[in-house]
Design a protein around this motif. Structure first.
Motif, short mmCIF file in Angstrom:
data_model
loop_
_atom_site.label_atom_id
_atom_site.label_comp_id
_atom_site.label_asym_id
_atom_site.label_seq_id
_atom_site.Cartn_x
_atom_site.Cartn_y
_atom_site.Cartn_z
N LYS A 117 0.83 -1.21 0.00
CA LYS A 117 0.00 0.00 0.00
C LYS A 117 0.87 1.26 0.00
N GLU A 118 1.93 1.24 0.80
CA GLU A 118 2.83 2.40 0.82
C GLU A 118 3.49 2.59 -0.54
N GLU A 119 3.93 1.52 -1.16
CA GLU A 119 4.55 1.61 -2.49
C GLU A 119 3.55 2.10 -3.54
N GLN A 120 2.28 1.72 -3.40
CA GLN A 120 1.26 2.19 -4.34
C GLN A 120 1.14 3.71 -4.28
N VAL A 121 1.19 4.26 -3.08
CA VAL A 121 1.12 5.72 -2.92
C VAL A 121 2.37 6.36 -3.51
N LYS A 122 3.53 5.79 -3.20
CA LYS A 122 4.79 6.34 -3.72
C LYS A 122 4.81 6.31 -5.25
N LEU A 123 4.37 5.20 -5.84
CA LEU A 123 4.34 5.09 -7.30
C LEU A 123 3.34 6.09 -7.88
N THR A 124 2.19 6.22 -7.28
CA THR A 124 1.18 7.16 -7.76
C THR A 124 1.71 8.59 -7.69
N MET A 125 2.43 8.92 -6.63
CA MET A 125 3.02 10.25 -6.53
C MET A 125 4.10 10.45 -7.60
N ALA A 126 4.89 9.41 -7.88
CA ALA A 126 5.91 9.52 -8.93
C ALA A 126 5.27 9.76 -10.30
N ILE A 127 4.17 9.08 -10.56
CA ILE A 127 3.44 9.28 -11.82
C ILE A 127 2.87 10.70 -11.87
N THR A 128 2.35 11.16 -10.77
CA THR A 128 1.81 12.52 -10.69
C THR A 128 2.90 13.55 -10.96
N VAL A 129 4.07 13.35 -10.35
CA VAL A 129 5.18 14.30 -10.52
C VAL A 129 5.64 14.35 -11.97
N ILE A 130 5.85 13.20 -12.61
CA ILE A 130 6.35 13.24 -13.99
C ILE A 130 5.30 13.84 -14.93
N ASN A 131 4.04 13.56 -14.69
CA ASN A 131 3.00 14.18 -15.52
C ASN A 131 3.01 15.70 -15.36
N ALA A 132 3.24 16.19 -14.15
CA ALA A 132 3.32 17.64 -13.94
C ALA A 132 4.56 18.21 -14.63
N TRP A 133 5.71 17.52 -14.51
CA TRP A 133 6.91 18.00 -15.20
C TRP A 133 6.71 18.01 -16.71
N ASN A 134 6.02 17.02 -17.24
CA ASN A 134 5.73 17.01 -18.68
C ASN A 134 4.96 18.27 -19.06
N ARG A 135 4.00 18.65 -18.26
CA ARG A 135 3.18 19.81 -18.57
C ARG A 135 3.98 21.11 -18.44
N ILE A 136 4.87 21.17 -17.46
CA ILE A 136 5.73 22.34 -17.31
C ILE A 136 6.66 22.45 -18.52
N ALA A 137 7.32 21.36 -18.89
CA ALA A 137 8.28 21.38 -20.00
C ALA A 137 7.60 21.68 -21.33
N ILE A 138 6.46 21.06 -21.58
CA ILE A 138 5.75 21.30 -22.83
C ILE A 138 5.16 22.71 -22.84
N GLY A 139 4.54 23.11 -21.74
CA GLY A 139 3.90 24.42 -21.67
C GLY A 139 4.88 25.56 -21.88
N PHE A 140 6.07 25.43 -21.32
CA PHE A 140 7.07 26.49 -21.44
C PHE A 140 8.11 26.21 -22.51
N ASP A 141 7.82 25.22 -23.37
CA ASP A 141 8.67 24.92 -24.53
C ASP A 141 10.13 24.72 -24.13
N MET A 142 10.32 23.87 -23.12
CA MET A 142 11.65 23.66 -22.57
C MET A 142 12.30 22.42 -23.18
N PHE A 143 13.56 22.55 -23.50
CA PHE A 143 14.38 21.39 -23.88
C PHE A 143 15.80 21.64 -23.39
N ASP A 144 16.24 20.79 -22.48
CA ASP A 144 17.59 20.89 -21.93
C ASP A 144 18.46 19.87 -22.64
N PRO A 145 19.40 20.30 -23.49
CA PRO A 145 20.21 19.38 -24.28
C PRO A 145 21.37 18.76 -23.52
N SER A 146 21.48 18.98 -22.24
CA SER A 146 22.67 18.57 -21.50
C SER A 146 22.66 17.11 -21.04
#
Length: 151
Positions: A117-146
């Motif tokens: 159950k604890e891992e389910q919450v951790k995984l769900t939070m990880a999925i939430t975080v990456i989806n938010a980062w995707n929206r930040i990167a796409i929304g602000f047209d970000m690409f870090d080539p490094s």
């Protein structure tokens, strides 16, 4: 790094807190290679070039193979993923496409069979975080080539 707004400069306190939360989730105890698979899969679904570039690099650094990275897009049919990874990828697919896919009982049952159950919450939070980062990167047209790629 960005062609629209420098979100780090525009909202530094908020972004500092967001980075700290993102790191806390990433270091919550789930296996790094598993988390990278999840980040890559969500980023594929969302079409986030920045996050795909970053997390395929990070997956390689964590020991992931080129074959498995290439097969994430077709994970349903690729025999190279464990039952635990499959459950995480299916949960990622459904939560990333929540408006159309929802979170059906059979997908949750597979998740619950592989994750505490604890891992389910951790995984769900990880999925939430990456989806938010995707929206930040796409929304602000970000690409870090490094992240190790050269043209």
């Amino acid at each position: 790094m960005t062609t629209r707004v420098n979100y780090l400069a525009a909202a530094p306190e908020l972004m500092k807190a967001w980075f700290a939360f993102s790191v806390q989730v990433a270091e919550s105890g789930l296996e790094k290679p598993l988390l990278e698979l999840v980040k890559i899969r969500a980023s594929q679904i969302n079409g986030c070039a920045n996050c795909l570039n970053m997390h395929t690099y990070e997956a390689r650094q964590a020991g992931e193979t080129e074959q498995r990275i290439a097969l994430i897009a077709a994970w349903h049919d690729a025999p190279v993923f464990t039952d635990r990874e499959r459950a995480a990828l299916d949960w990622t697919d459904h939560l990333t496409q929540i408006a159309t896919e929802r979170a059906p009982d059979h997908v949750y049952a597979a998740l619950a069979a592989q994750f505490s159950k604890e891992e389910q919450v951790k995984l769900t939070m990880a999925i939430t975080v990456i989806n938010a980062w995707n929206r930040i990167a796409i929304g602000f047209d970000m690409f870090d080539p490094s992240y190790g790629w050269k043209a």
